[in-house]
Design an enzyme around this catalytic site. Structure first.
Site, PDB file in Angstrom:
ATOM      1  N   LYS A 223       0.836  -1.183   0.000  1.00 40.64           N
ATOM      2  CA  LYS A 223       0.000   0.000   0.000  1.00 40.64           C
ATOM      3  C   LYS A 223       0.877   1.240   0.000  1.00 40.64           C
ATOM      4  CE  LYS A 223      -3.843  -2.348   0.353  1.00 40.64           C
ATOM      5  NZ  LYS A 223      -4.925  -2.284  -0.648  1.00 40.64           N
ATOM      6  N   ASP A 251      -0.179  -0.024  -4.515  1.00 38.52           N
ATOM      7  CA  ASP A 251      -1.629   0.228  -4.510  1.00 38.52           C
ATOM      8  C   ASP A 251      -1.910   1.519  -3.766  1.00 38.52           C
ATOM      9  OD1 ASP A 251      -4.369   0.179  -4.224  1.00 38.52           O
ATOM     10  OD2 ASP A 251      -4.464  -1.804  -3.288  1.00 38.52           O
ATOM     11  N   GLU A 277      -1.845   0.336  -8.674  1.00 34.66           N
ATOM     12  CA  GLU A 277      -3.259  -0.033  -8.536  1.00 34.66           C
ATOM     13  C   GLU A 277      -4.061   1.138  -7.989  1.00 34.66           C
ATOM     14  OE1 GLU A 277      -3.782  -3.828  -6.707  1.00 34.66           O
ATOM     15  OE2 GLU A 277      -5.693  -3.269  -5.776  1.00 34.66           O
ATOM     16  N   GLU A 304     -11.486  -2.985  -8.201  1.00 35.53           N
ATOM     17  CA  GLU A 304     -12.218  -3.403  -7.002  1.00 35.53           C
ATOM     18  C   GLU A 304     -13.371  -2.476  -6.667  1.00 35.53           C
ATOM     19  OE1 GLU A 304      -8.646  -2.757  -4.343  1.00 35.53           O
ATOM     20  OE2 GLU A 304     -10.216  -2.266  -2.924  1.00 35.53           O
ATOM     21  N   ASP A 327     -14.031  -7.791  -8.965  1.00 29.31           N
ATOM     22  CA  ASP A 327     -14.348  -8.157  -7.591  1.00 29.31           C
ATOM     23  C   ASP A 327     -15.624  -8.984  -7.642  1.00 29.31           C
ATOM     24  OD1 ASP A 327     -14.032  -6.973  -4.457  1.00 29.31           O
ATOM     25  OD2 ASP A 327     -16.056  -7.532  -5.038  1.00 29.31           O
ATOM     26  N   HIS A 354      -9.430  -8.708  -7.496  1.00 30.59           N
ATOM     27  CA  HIS A 354      -9.345  -8.199  -6.131  1.00 30.59           C
ATOM     28  C   HIS A 354      -9.898  -9.251  -5.185  1.00 30.59           C
ATOM     29  CE1 HIS A 354     -11.334  -5.961  -2.689  1.00 30.59           C
ATOM     30  NE2 HIS A 354     -10.082  -5.606  -2.560  1.00 30.59           N
TER      31      HIS A 354
END
Lengths: 450, 450
Positions: A223, A251, A277, A304, A327, A354
Site C-alpha cells: 500500500k 496500490d 493499482e 475493485e 471483484d 481483487h
C-alpha cells in the site's frame, strides 16, 4: 447432490462485523481503520433443502444500510421456484437490476447494486449445491449458449455482442479437460497483500515479505499514497527483502489526482513496481488512460471499486488499464462478472481479481478458475489476490499451496460462513460484540472455533 | 433573520411517498409506474431555532433504503455548531464524503451519495435561513474565495484547478447587480415536460403541448424510446401542435445501446428534435461521445443520473454532451454542484438542470439563478426543466410566469414541505396511506390542503 425442488421460503440477512481495525489489518491510504464486515444473505428453501449463501463486503459503518438494501429485494425472491432459479439465475438477475423503482437508486451502482450482487451470488451458490459441483466447475461445464443467456448485453453491444461472446466461449471449451486436470494438479497462481498494509512497521513488512517469498509467492503488493518519503523507504525495504525476481505491485487506493499519480509513481520507479493499482478515482476512465500513458512501463490496474460492466467496458475501450481487477461482490454477482470476463477476453487484458476482505478470496477463485478452464485458457500474467485473514469463518476456506489457490472441490460457491461465526459477530448483539460492550475494553480476538 | 447559535440536536428522517403511478404522471420508457417519493431530512437546532430541510428524490421502492442511509450519517451531524455549519457547510460535506468506512459503499455514488446530498442541502437551507436570504442570493453574494473553499477538487485538477475556479467566479461577479435586477424582473427561462409523459394519450399530449405554448414556454419535451412507431406518431402530433418555432426535446431515459441511440434519433430527425436526452447509460462517457458524433446536429443531453463530479468532468473532457443536466439532489448537494457548474462554465457547455420529481424544481432554480447572476452571466440556451406536479406540498413552491421561474424571495433553499403533507404521505403509516390500506381501493388524491 440434491435435486432442486420447492420454493424459496425466506431471505435471511445478517449484519456481520469483525473488529479488524484494532490490528490495522487492511489499512491503506484511504481506509485507515476498516472493520471488515459482511451484509450476509441466506436463501432458505422448502423442507430444509439446500441453502444459498451470499454477501456484500463492507468495511464497517454502513453495513446496516447494505442489509436494508438486501431486505428491499426480498419480495423479488421469496416464492420463486428453486428449480427455476437454478436453471436460469439470470432471470432473477434481470428482474433485480430491472426493477424500475429501485433502479432509480443507481442505476446499477453502489449500495443497491452490491445488494443485488449478494442475492445473485447466493442463487449461484444454491445452484452449484443443487448441481453437486463447485461453482467454477458448473460454469466450466456449462453450454456456451446458456452462459451467453446469463448475460445482460444492454450498454455493451458497442464493445461485445452476444455472437462474439458465444464465439469466445465456444473456443474456450477447446482443451478444457486438460486444463481442468492441470488446475486440479497445480492450482491457480496467487499473489499476497498481507505484507504491505500501510499500518505495519517496516520490520513487520520486511519479515512478511520474506515469508511470502518463502511460501512460494512470486508477487507481493504494498500500500502506498499517504506519504512519499514513507513509500520510498518501504518500497526500498520490500524490494531488498524479496530481491529482483519477485513482482512487487503498489496500490494507492484512489488517493491521487491524475498529475499526482503520474509524479508519485515515477518517484517509485527505481524499485520496479509491477503495477500501480487504483491510482485515482475508480470512476475516472479518462484519468486512468492519462495515468497509463504517463507511467509506462509501469502497468495500471483497477477494478475493485469499479461499479459495473459499463465502466469496465470503457476502461477497456479507452486503453486505460493493463490489468483488470474484478471483484466478486462489487457488481451484480456472477452474471455481471461473466460479462466482465468476456469483455477482458475480447480486449486481451488479463484479469487479476481483487480479493481479501471477508470471503472475497473464497468467491473470486471460482471466477478465475472458470476463466482459465473454459474462456481464456491461460494463467499467464494472471494472479488472484490473497490476504490471510478471516478465512477461518468459512466452511470451505481457500487453501493456498506454494503460492497457488487449490481448486475447491465442495459443491457451491465457498460462500457459507460457520454458524458460530455468524452468531458471534452479528452486530451489535452477537456474542463477541455483546461481550465487548459489556467488558468496556476493546477485544481483538477474531478467532472463532467453529 | 436568525443569528445562528447552538447546536444541531436531531436529524429527523421521513419516508414520504406520493401515489403518482396511479395517474401515469412521470411515466417514461424506463420508469413505467413511478411513485414519486422523498427521503426527507430535517435538521433540528437547539431552542427551537431555525431548521434545515433537505431530501433525496426517489420513485418509490427503495425510499426506505435511502432513509436508512441518511440515518447512517446522523452521528456526523448531531452536536455540530450551527454557526460553524453555516460559516462552512463544506466542513460537513468533506467529513461525509470522506468517512473512510461509508466511502466503501460508493465511493461518491448511489444511495450513500444521495443521502449525503440530502443532508448537505439541508445544511445550506439552514445557512440561507440564518442569513435571511434565498439560497441563490446567498451564493451570488458570497466571496469567490469562500465559494472555492466549499469545493472538493479531488479528482478534478486535471480539468479545473482552484485557481481557475477563483478566476471564473471573480469574473462572474462583474455586473452581478444588473443581472440580479433582470432576474427579479423577468425570472429564469423554463421548459416543460408535462405534455410528454409516455403514458399520456395523443389527445392529452396535443392539448398539453398547445397549452404549454399558450402559457409562454418556448421548449417542451417528449418521452421516447419504448416503440419507434409510437414515437414517430407522437413527435409528429407534438410538432404539429406547437409549430416550427418551439424547441422540442426528446428523452429516452437510458433505454438504448449506442448504435440503437443513433439510429432511433435519426429516425426522429424530421421532427427537428432539439436534444436527445439520456440516450444510453449515464455511466457511459465514451458512449455519449459516440452518440453525439452520430446524431449531429441534434444535441446530446444528460445528467439527471450522473453520479458525481468525476463523471461530469469526463463528459466535458470527452466532448460527449452539448447540454449538461445537473440535478440538485443526485450528487452530494450544493458543494458538489458548485464544482459541476464551474466545470460546465470552464468548458462552455450550457447547464439545463433536471427537475420535476418531488421538489427538484424548488431546489435547482437556486443553482441556475446563482449561475446566471454570478458565474456565467447568461441564460442563452439555458432552461430549467419544469413539471407541474406536487408543488402544493412545499411551503415556498416555484412560481412560473410566462415560461419563466420567478426568483424565490423567502430565506432558505425552498426545500421545506408542509407539515400536513409529511403527516399524510409518510409511508406506510401516514393518514393517506393508512386510509388507502383501510379502504381496499387505491386512491389518487395527491392534493393536501396545508
Amino acid at each position: 447432490m440434491s435435486a432442486p425442488t420447492g420454493r424459496i421460503t425466506a431471505v435471511d440477512t445478517y449484519d456481520i462485523r469483525f473488529p479488524t481495525s484494532r490490528e490495522l489489518d487492511g489499512s491503506d491510504a484511504m481506509n485507515p481503520d476498516p472493520d471488515y464486515s459482511a451484509a450476509y444473505v441466506v436463501l432458505r428453501t422448502e423442507g430444509g433443502g439446500p441453502e444459498g449463501h451470499g454477501f456484500t463486503f463492507t468495511i464497517g459503518r454502513g453495513n446496516d444500510v447494505q442489509v436494508a438494501a438486501v431486505d428491499a429485494l426480498r419480495d423479488h425472491v421469496v416464492g420463486r421456484s428453486v428449480a427455476g432459479l437454478c436453471a436460469d439465475p439470470g432471470s432473477l438477475y434481470r428482474d433485480l437490476i430491472g426493477d424500475s423503482q429501485l433502479r432509480w437508486l443507481g442505476p446499477e451502482k453502489g449500495v443497491m447494486h452490491m445488494a443485488i450482487g449478494a442475492v445473485v451470488n447466493a442463487v449461484w451458490d444454491l445452484a452449484a449445491r443443487c448441481e453437486g459441483k463447485p461453482l467454477w466447475r458448473l460454469l466450466a461445464d456449462a453450454d456456451p449458449a446458456w452462459l451467453v443467456s446469463q448475460i445482460d448485453f444492454r450498454y455493451l453491444t458497442d464493445a461485445l455482442t452476444p455472437e462474439e461472446a458465444l464465439a469466445l466461449l465456444s473456443k474456450g471449451k477447446q482443451g478444457a479437460a486438460g486444463r481442468t486436470a492441470e488446475l486440479l494438479r497445480r492450482g491457480y497462481p496467487a499473489y499476497t497483500t498481507s505484507p504491505g498494509w500501510l499500518g505495519y512497521s517496516d520490520e513487520k513488512l520486511t519479515r512478511l515479505a520474506r515469508q511470502a517469498v518463502a511460501e512460494g509467492f512470486t508477487q507481493i503488493k504494498l500500500k502506498v499514497g499517504a506519504d512519499l518519503d514513507d513509500d520510498i523507504r518501504r518500497c526500498r525495504a520490500a524490494r531488498a527483502a524479496v530481491g529482483p525476481g519477485i513482482r512487487m505491485a503498489v496500490d494507492a487506493n484512489q488517493r491521487w489526482d491524475v498529475g499526482e499519480a503520474v509524479a508519485w509513481t515515477k518517484a517509485l520507479a527505481e524499485f520496479d513496481p509491477y503495477w500501480i493499482e487504483e491510482p485515482t478515482s475508480p470512476d475516472d476512465v479518462l484519468g486512468h488512460a492519462a495515468v497509463r500513458r504517463g507511467v509506462h512501463p509501469v502497468k495500471v490496474a483497477t477494478g475493485e471499486h469499479v461499479q459495473n460492466r459499463v465502466v469496465f467496458k470503457q476502461l477497456l475501450q479507452a486503453g486505460a488499464v493493463d490489468v483488470l481487477q474484478l471483484d466478486a461482490a462489487r457488481v451484480a454477482g456472477v452474471n455481471e462478472n461473466l460479462a466482465i470476463l468476456l469483455l477482458a477476453a475480447k480486449f486481451g487484458v488479463p484479469v487479476c481479481p481483487h480479493a481479501g476482505g471477508v470471503g472475497l478470496c473464497e468467491l473470486v477463485q471460482h471466477l478465475s478458475m472458470f476463466d482459465y478452464v473454459a474462456l481464456t485458457g491461460t494463467t499467464e500474467d494472471r494472479v488472484i489476490e490473497y490476504v490471510d485473514h478471516l478465512h477461518q469463518h468459512f466452511l470451505d476456506p481457500v487453501v493456498i499451496t506454494d503460492g497457488h489457490y487449490r481448486a475447491p472441490a465442495s459443491p457451491g460457491f465457498s460462500s457459507a460462513m460457520h454458524r458460530a461465526s455468524i452468531d458471534a459477530y452479528t452486530y451489535p448483539h452477537g456474542t463477541f460484540w455483546a461481550a465487548d460492550a459489556a467488558s468496556g475494553e476493546p477485544g481483538t480476538d477474531t478467532e472463532v472455533h467453529a
